[in-house]
Write an enzyme that holds these catalytic residues in place. Structure first.
Site, PDB file in Angstrom:
ATOM      1  CD  GLN A 171       4.572   3.213  -4.639  1.00 10.68           C
ATOM      2  OE1 GLN A 171       5.635   2.671  -3.941  1.00 10.68           O
ATOM      3  NE2 GLN A 171       4.760   2.965  -5.916  1.00 10.68           N
ATOM      4  NE  ARG A 195       6.491   0.608  -7.515  1.00  8.84           N
ATOM      5  CZ  ARG A 195       5.792   0.071  -6.860  1.00  8.84           C
ATOM      6  NH1 ARG A 195       6.055  -0.335  -5.411  1.00  8.84           N
ATOM      7  NH2 ARG A 195       4.570  -0.623  -7.284  1.00  8.84           N
ATOM      8  CE1 TYR A 226       4.531   7.885 -13.943  1.00  7.43           C
ATOM      9  CE2 TYR A 226       3.664   7.648 -15.957  1.00  7.43           C
ATOM     10  CZ  TYR A 226       4.502   8.409 -15.071  1.00  7.43           C
ATOM     11  OH  TYR A 226       5.459   9.298 -15.618  1.00  7.43           O
ATOM     12  CD  GLU A 227       6.721   2.137 -12.944  1.00 12.73           C
ATOM     13  OE1 GLU A 227       6.967   1.193 -11.974  1.00 12.73           O
ATOM     14  OE2 GLU A 227       6.850   2.012 -14.166  1.00 12.73           O
ATOM     15  N   GLY A 228       2.343   2.372  -9.449  1.00 11.70           N
ATOM     16  CA  GLY A 228       1.539   1.936  -8.138  1.00 11.70           C
ATOM     17  C   GLY A 228       1.276   3.333  -7.669  1.00 11.70           C
TER      18      GLY A 228
END
Lengths: 598, 598
Positions: free
Chosen positions: A447, A296, A440-442
């Site tokens: 988050q 992240r 993306y990546e959450g």
């Protein structure tokens, strides 16, 4: 139209002048010898590669795009050669363990490399960085044989890797995934299922691709506790390391996307593909989450680089483009109009971009420093504390910086007027490429729940306190009159932060939806406070530098001016987020599901 | 993925229930006979055309794009046929004068048509609506012969028109334009120069194209006072109305753009093309500015339609997509996960879109009503007052609604997660298509200067007072307990608005840059106050409706809930804009031109 120039001066300021990276490296066992000079050499070399090799491929790669044909994927012209140069330069294994061929350098240095690489060409950069997660996972959980077979080839860059998580019905909710792993007689597994959104799942840059695949064993528990990791190579690897037969994994199609046209986003079909268990059974998600912070952090840096690209192009254009006269009198009498940088509103947009690019850089470097410490500090208590601090900062950094990066990228278009909408100027590509970063990546929402639910309330306020006590201490330090007003503002913001948190915590005990209702505004508030902290630190360091060594090029004065702008013109937004975060869930939950649209 | 459904119910609410369009039309000479039933029939017919003909061409048009070949431009498959159907349906001349073939219907009805047409396919819609400016200009300034030759053919839709303003060095600053008009012996002119960003400057949908071109006569004064208008047809027109020789105007290329791929954006080269003076010499800009409000109203409506598209797609997806469980307990036990609409943060995004789509619709309908009155009211004082009110509202409507439209469109992507980045879902196209709206027809910065400099300070506060007195009167009206808190909030916002204006006005007398420094934040503040006014009115109308006739489908309750959401969660942003607008020019002007980027 305008070529990328790596912001070496500002990287140096943020890492070395503000955050004391020289002393930081000197304190880390194994990398004590890294000094500013070494770091500068690495940065210079990276800057040349980014400016001369990667940046020229960026706009053409967007126009040409990737091509899928009968399961094969062809990247844009020049991508393959650039990748080979990158691998040969040792950049892939930059922060990997030397015993498997890496250079063993700290991840904070790698983060700076990542910013320049991505700013020059983010679609290409996706391909160059995607092995990092797999490398970390193999390093931590691979058997020695797996490391020798796969890890060493990933570290040299001979092969690339993917992380195959998402399925069409299972994105944020990985517990729903259905890909199956059936045991074979020889101890391997037959992997069957379909994964989507796999970046560089298929490409023509290397001979082999190593997929790390999330799948379920036959008797696995339902949900997230029944997911295991498997290594699935595109080509099976013979005992001597040579490539064997093609494995049963193929690229079924690639997506038509808003941006990142040079980066293939693949549907990967596994049809009884041979896979090898990586790490313990049913613990796949836990294994992966170990590296979540590092992954992240890389996405947070995308917020910085998209802002930097927008700022560079915008300010160059604003100094050249002649349009209208300044309201306060002609500024360029020799021209038929003034450069648009004389107009206050253009300056507002440029300063906003500068706040995000340079403030985001400080934020990322600050997190990267904690990442180094959490991995390498001599003292275990320090490692633990840095890990906690990083866990707290990561969701804010990822979501706040990518959201702000979108704003900065969009302002990049705005500064160019109608010309910003045209491909030629590069600013619209920058926004299209950036738009994925809050997804993306959450996503930002994910988050925000991680921050408020797991990190802040889940630790009973401990993680928040770890950070805020540091800021409050900073506020109390003696300082010149010049900055005392900003320090008071900052102190109040932190007190309000703690109070806001307490209020939400109390409501959340009655109704868990209060957490989700407050979360994104809470995260944005947190981001503005962190920016306020870092920008005040930057202004003070700049003021000291002016006193001690002058300011020939005006770099330091610009820091002080930008901090003022931030405090006066952007920080008021924190009030709005505080009010929204404190407003409670009622106004979100009252409306009927059918009531949103008629 | 999801097909467009025209929001007829909400259009009806905004125009007829809230703004009393039935009584409004009854008061306008010449259109007294329009009642709700007639309007409904027009809307139904338009909705069918938008849903069945235009919407299916939208995504394919984006993928196929326009093609330029040797000066010819080919629009995407189906565009030409849809245009013919539109022209035959009488939509082009909907609000044009009957004596030249129009239907003579009020522009407010046309605005509603424009929303649906654009929501279904904004790239196609550009082509259908671009004649409007030329028609207005010809109507007001054309000779009878020019009207018979050109206007009548534009009104039938046989031909289309363009407005050729921009040159590569001359966008916002039209005073810099260089295209020349040299008198010919026969009273016509030879037009020479190059124009850029000409939408549908060349296309295959009609036999002829009429360009209205801004150019300079040989002895014209410099700057904006030396610009004249010329009619330059693609094909010269014979005395009998048949097409003659090709004129000296050609399309040199088309632009590669972020969005609107189905709409050709042309470079138009004039090489001694035959042109005919339209209106008085050197007064071209004044002639054009007469219609600025109407043109900008159309762009303001784009903010609404992009929000509407985002809302529709997002809420459908949010009700279908299953992912994670609600934090407050399982909501769909029969499924493996809950629909994401249960998550508070998804609702926050949907409600934000709803506020913009429906609030923007009220705002646009409110402006369109003033436009009708300014053109057709029986009473001259009324015409004048409505014209003033419209002048004041136009820059706010254009800039605020398009800025909010970008936010809503971007949230559309966010609601879809990673799937939002893929072309298939349509939400990324919506943002790409929307991104131009804050740029053309005057950027947000240009609108903000127009508002604060010309309209508010330039009228000594008169125009602002005209609107705020109406709002303050509304605040003072008797009302139920339910809404008294919101009314108090609104009243305070208006008082702060007046105070903010006075503060800026005083500073501006010392330094003209204070206007530009405050302008965009001032405009955004104004927009939020207008939303607060309209949403409170909507909530009160809804509450009355519930009392008088019930609320079978929950439409009215949803209005009240959305107003609450707006007041609690979005309106606090006004504070931030007020603080920024009041912060002064110093923090923008202090930084050196070289200081923005190192």
């Amino acid at each position: 139209m305008y070529s990328y120039q790596a912001p070496l001066r500002d990287i140096q300021f943020s890492a070395f002048e503000l955050l004391g990276y020289a002393e930081h490296y000197a304190s880390l066992p194994g990398v004590e010898s890294i000094d500013a000079e070494f770091a500068e050499a690495v940065m210079d070399q990276t800057a040349r590669f980014a400016e001369d090799v990667l940046a020229p491929l960026n706009a053409p790669g967007d126009l040409q795009g990737v091509r899928w044909q009968d399961g094969q994927v062809f990247t844009p012209d020049g991508f393959k050669e650039a990748y080979q140069q990158y691998a040969e330069g040792g950049w892939v294994g930059f922060s990997c363990q030397p015993e498997y061929g890496g250079q063993g350098l700290p991840k904070s240095l790698n983060t700076m490399i990542g910013e320049m690489r991505g700013a020059a060409n983010v679609a290409w950069s996706m391909g160059a960085s995607l092995s990092a997660g797999a490398i970390d996972t193999l390093m931590a959980y691979g058997t020695e044989e797996q490391k020798q077979t796969y890890l060493t080839r990933l570290i040299t860059g001979d092969w690339t890797a993917t992380m195959c998580l998402t399925e069409s019905h299972s994105g944020t909710d990985l517990g729903l995934l259905r890909t199956r792993a059936e045991p074979n007689a020889d101890g391997s597994y037959a992997i069957t299922g379909s994964k989507i959104f796999i970046s560089y799942g298929e490409h023509d840059m290397t001979d082999n691709i190593v997929h790390i695949v999330l799948a379920r064993l036959p008797d696995a528990p339902k949900g997230t506790k029944g997911i295991s990791l498997f290594i699935v190579p595109k080509f099976n690897v013979n005992a001597d390391g040579s490539l064997g037969e093609r494995n049963g994994v193929t690229c079924g199609s690639i997506e038509k996307k808003m941006g990142l046209h040079g980066s293939p986003t693949c549907v990967m079909n596994f049809e009884g593909a041979t896979g090898y268990l990586l790490g313990p059974e049913n613990r796949g998600l836990n294994c992966m989450f170990t590296f979540m912070n590092a992954m992240r952090l890389g996405t947070a840096a995308q917020g910085v680089l998209h802002s930097q690209v927008a700022l560079q192009k915008s300010q160059q254009y604003a100094r050249e483009r002649l349009q209208m006269r300044s309201l306060s009198g002609v500024k360029a009498p020799e021209s038929e109009a003034d450069p648009i940088i004389v107009h206050p509103d253009i300056r507002r947009m440029l300063l906003t971009q500068k706040v995000v690019a340079e403030g985001g850089r400080m934020f990322v470097h600050y997190m990267a420093q904690q990442l180094d410490l959490s991995e390498h500090a001599a003292d275990e208590a320090q490692r633990e504390q840095s890990n906690k601090l990083l866990s707290f900062l990561t969701p804010i950094g990822k979501a706040f910086l990518t959201e702000m990066g979108l704003e900065a990228a969009s302002l990049g278009i705005q500064c160019f007027g109608g010309h910003g909408y045209i491909h030629e100027t590069g600013v619209e590509q920058n926004l299209r490429d950036a738009r994925i970063s809050t997804l993306y990546e959450g996503t930002t929402g994910v988050q925000a729940l991680d921050l408020l639910g797991r990190k802040v309330l889940g630790s009973g306020g401990e993680l928040l306190g770890l950070f805020t006590s540091q800021v409050l201490e900073f506020c109390k330090a003696e300082r010149s009159e010049q900055f005392s007003g900003q320090a008071k503002q900052l102190e109040q913001l932190v007190k309000d932060w703690l109070q806001l948190t307490q209020g939400i915590g109390e409501k959340a005990m009655q109704d868990a939806d209060e957490v989700g209702a407050a979360s994104v505004d809470y995260l944005m508030y947190s981001g503005y406070v962190i920016f306020a902290y870092l920008w005040l630190r930057a202004a003070e360091v700049a003021a000291e530098a002016i006193e001690s060594k002058g300011d020939a090029d005006g770099f330091y004065q610009a820091k002080i001016d930008t901090a003022s702008f931030f405090y006066q013109r952007m920080l008021p937004r924190a009030m709005a987020h505080k009010a929204a975060a404190g407003a409670g869930a009622e106004s979100l939950m009252a409306i009927a599901e059918e009531g949103f649209c008629f």
